[in-house]
Motif scaffolding. Structure first.
Motif, PDB file in Angstrom:
ATOM      1  N   PHE A 158       6.877  -4.153  -4.000  1.00  0.00           N
ATOM      2  CA  PHE A 158       5.524  -3.666  -4.261  1.00  0.00           C
ATOM      3  C   PHE A 158       4.586  -4.815  -4.605  1.00  0.00           C
ATOM      4  CE2 PHE A 158       7.353   0.453  -4.121  1.00  0.00           C
ATOM      5  CZ  PHE A 158       6.304   1.330  -3.890  1.00  0.00           C
ATOM      6  N   ALA A 159       5.039  -5.756  -5.433  1.00  0.00           N
ATOM      7  CA  ALA A 159       4.199  -6.888  -5.840  1.00  0.00           C
ATOM      8  C   ALA A 159       3.793  -7.738  -4.642  1.00  0.00           C
ATOM      9  CB  ALA A 159       4.927  -7.743  -6.865  1.00  0.00           C
ATOM     10  N   GLN A 160       4.689  -7.873  -3.684  1.00  0.00           N
ATOM     11  CA  GLN A 160       4.403  -8.703  -2.520  1.00  0.00           C
ATOM     12  C   GLN A 160       3.431  -8.049  -1.548  1.00  0.00           C
ATOM     13  OE1 GLN A 160       8.388  -9.290  -1.165  1.00  0.00           O
ATOM     14  NE2 GLN A 160       8.756 -11.003  -2.531  1.00  0.00           N
ATOM     15  N   ASN A 161       3.296  -6.737  -1.590  1.00  0.00           N
ATOM     16  CA  ASN A 161       2.550  -6.059  -0.543  1.00  0.00           C
ATOM     17  C   ASN A 161       1.289  -5.303  -0.941  1.00  0.00           C
ATOM     18  OD1 ASN A 161       4.200  -6.479   1.952  1.00  0.00           O
ATOM     19  ND2 ASN A 161       5.766  -5.735   0.552  1.00  0.00           N
ATOM     20  N   PHE A 162       1.150  -4.866  -2.177  1.00  0.00           N
ATOM     21  CA  PHE A 162       0.068  -3.918  -2.444  1.00  0.00           C
ATOM     22  C   PHE A 162      -1.054  -4.357  -3.377  1.00  0.00           C
ATOM     23  CE2 PHE A 162       3.837  -1.447  -1.163  1.00  0.00           C
ATOM     24  CZ  PHE A 162       3.368  -1.093   0.092  1.00  0.00           C
ATOM     25  N   PRO A 163      -0.820  -5.126  -4.427  1.00  0.00           N
ATOM     26  CA  PRO A 163      -1.965  -5.534  -5.246  1.00  0.00           C
ATOM     27  C   PRO A 163      -2.931  -6.427  -4.463  1.00  0.00           C
ATOM     28  CG  PRO A 163       0.075  -5.812  -6.462  1.00  0.00           C
ATOM     29  CD  PRO A 163       0.449  -5.535  -5.031  1.00  0.00           C
ATOM     30  N   SER A 164      -4.210  -6.299  -4.766  1.00  0.00           N
ATOM     31  CA  SER A 164      -5.212  -7.172  -4.164  1.00  0.00           C
ATOM     32  C   SER A 164      -5.101  -8.571  -4.757  1.00  0.00           C
ATOM     33  CB  SER A 164      -6.613  -6.619  -4.435  1.00  0.00           C
ATOM     34  OG  SER A 164      -6.701  -5.280  -4.014  1.00  0.00           O
ATOM     35  N   HIS A 165      -4.698  -8.625  -6.021  1.00  0.00           N
ATOM     36  CA  HIS A 165      -4.481  -9.893  -6.706  1.00  0.00           C
ATOM     37  C   HIS A 165      -3.533  -9.625  -7.874  1.00  0.00           C
ATOM     38  CE1 HIS A 165      -5.606 -14.079  -7.455  1.00  0.00           C
ATOM     39  NE2 HIS A 165      -5.474 -13.791  -8.736  1.00  0.00           N
ATOM     40  N   THR A 166      -2.742 -10.610  -8.246  1.00  0.00           N
ATOM     41  CA  THR A 166      -1.807 -10.468  -9.361  1.00  0.00           C
ATOM     42  C   THR A 166      -2.069 -11.569 -10.379  1.00  0.00           C
ATOM     43  OG1 THR A 166      -0.157  -9.531  -7.868  1.00  0.00           O
ATOM     44  CG2 THR A 166       0.624 -10.294 -10.011  1.00  0.00           C
ATOM     45  N   ILE A 167      -2.090 -11.166 -11.649  1.00  0.00           N
ATOM     46  CA  ILE A 167      -2.250 -12.110 -12.752  1.00  0.00           C
ATOM     47  C   ILE A 167      -0.947 -12.108 -13.546  1.00  0.00           C
ATOM     48  CG2 ILE A 167      -3.532 -12.665 -14.859  1.00  0.00           C
ATOM     49  CD1 ILE A 167      -5.865 -10.998 -13.661  1.00  0.00           C
ATOM     50  N   TYR A 168      -0.433 -13.309 -13.813  1.00  0.00           N
ATOM     51  CA  TYR A 168       0.783 -13.469 -14.611  1.00  0.00           C
ATOM     52  C   TYR A 168       0.418 -14.144 -15.917  1.00  0.00           C
ATOM     53  CZ  TYR A 168       2.967 -12.678 -10.121  1.00  0.00           C
ATOM     54  OH  TYR A 168       3.338 -12.130  -8.919  1.00  0.00           O
ATOM     55  N   ILE A 169       1.100 -13.778 -17.006  1.00  0.00           N
ATOM     56  CA  ILE A 169       0.789 -14.395 -18.292  1.00  0.00           C
ATOM     57  C   ILE A 169       1.528 -15.715 -18.506  1.00  0.00           C
ATOM     58  CG2 ILE A 169       0.155 -12.232 -19.411  1.00  0.00           C
ATOM     59  CD1 ILE A 169       2.875 -12.449 -20.928  1.00  0.00           C
TER      60      ILE A 169
END
Length: 190
Positions: A158-169
């Motif tokens: 899911f992380a690889q395909n659906f978010p427009s952008h990902t923020i990691y802490i």
């Protein structure tokens, strides 16, 4: 020349009022430029004090029927009958109830984008994107391998395909995720 009205940002919080995710989210919301963005926080009111906690950020807070895809073995031990039953309840009933609540909220509020505050909300990113709404996934916890690695693989997919952008802490939380279509940023908690 007319000024553009501020855009609604729908923040979906996965947990209670205690803990790092809530503190980080309220800090982020307090720092928003209110001339550009209006925060709307959706959370599960069954967590005592959650509504009052987020109202401190001078934001509108709404209750949502929120069922989570847990990211550790501490809640769902899929290899036990009880854990498997909890997983089935999520898949048969919980996921669909939350999806309906998300549809109603996104339809009525028309947010510019949705911010998912935690990995347990990631499986909803595909559905939210299908509503033509950008999704920012905030990964605030390490990706747990679990017993057999199924949860980890599902969340990676899911992380690889659906978010427009990902923020990691942190960089450590970023390491298990690769080849993201939407791009990513490492932004340490304040």
């Amino acid at each position: 020349m007319t000024d553009n009205p501020p855009k609604v940002v729908l923040f979906i919080h996965h947990g209670s009022a205690s803990g790092g995710a809530a503190v980080s989210l309220i800090t982020l919301i307090k720092k928003l430029d209110r001339t550009r963005y209006v925060p709307l926080i959706a959370c599960d009111f069954s967590h005592v004090g959650i509504k009052r906690y987020f109202e401190q950020a001078d934001a509108r807070v709404i209750g949502i029927d929120l069922h989570l895809f847990v990211h550790t073995s501490s809640t769902w031990k899929w290899y036990t009958p009880k854990g498997f039953a909890k997983f089935l309840l999520f898949m048969i009933r919980g996921y669909w109830k939350t999806r309906k609540a998300l549809f109603e909220t996104i339809k009525s509020e028309a947010p510019a984008f949705v911010h998912l505050n935690g990995l347990t909300l990631l499986p909803y990113s595909k559905y939210i994107r299908s509503l033509n709404c950008p999704v920012i996934q905030h990964v605030r916890e390490p990706l747990n391998s679990g017993v057999f690695g199924f949860r980890k693989k599902i969340l990676q997919l899911f992380a690889q395909n659906f978010p427009s952008h990902t923020i990691y802490i942190s960089r450590e939380n970023r390491n298990p995720f690769r080849d993201l279509k939407g791009g990513s940023t490492v932004l340490y908690n304040p």
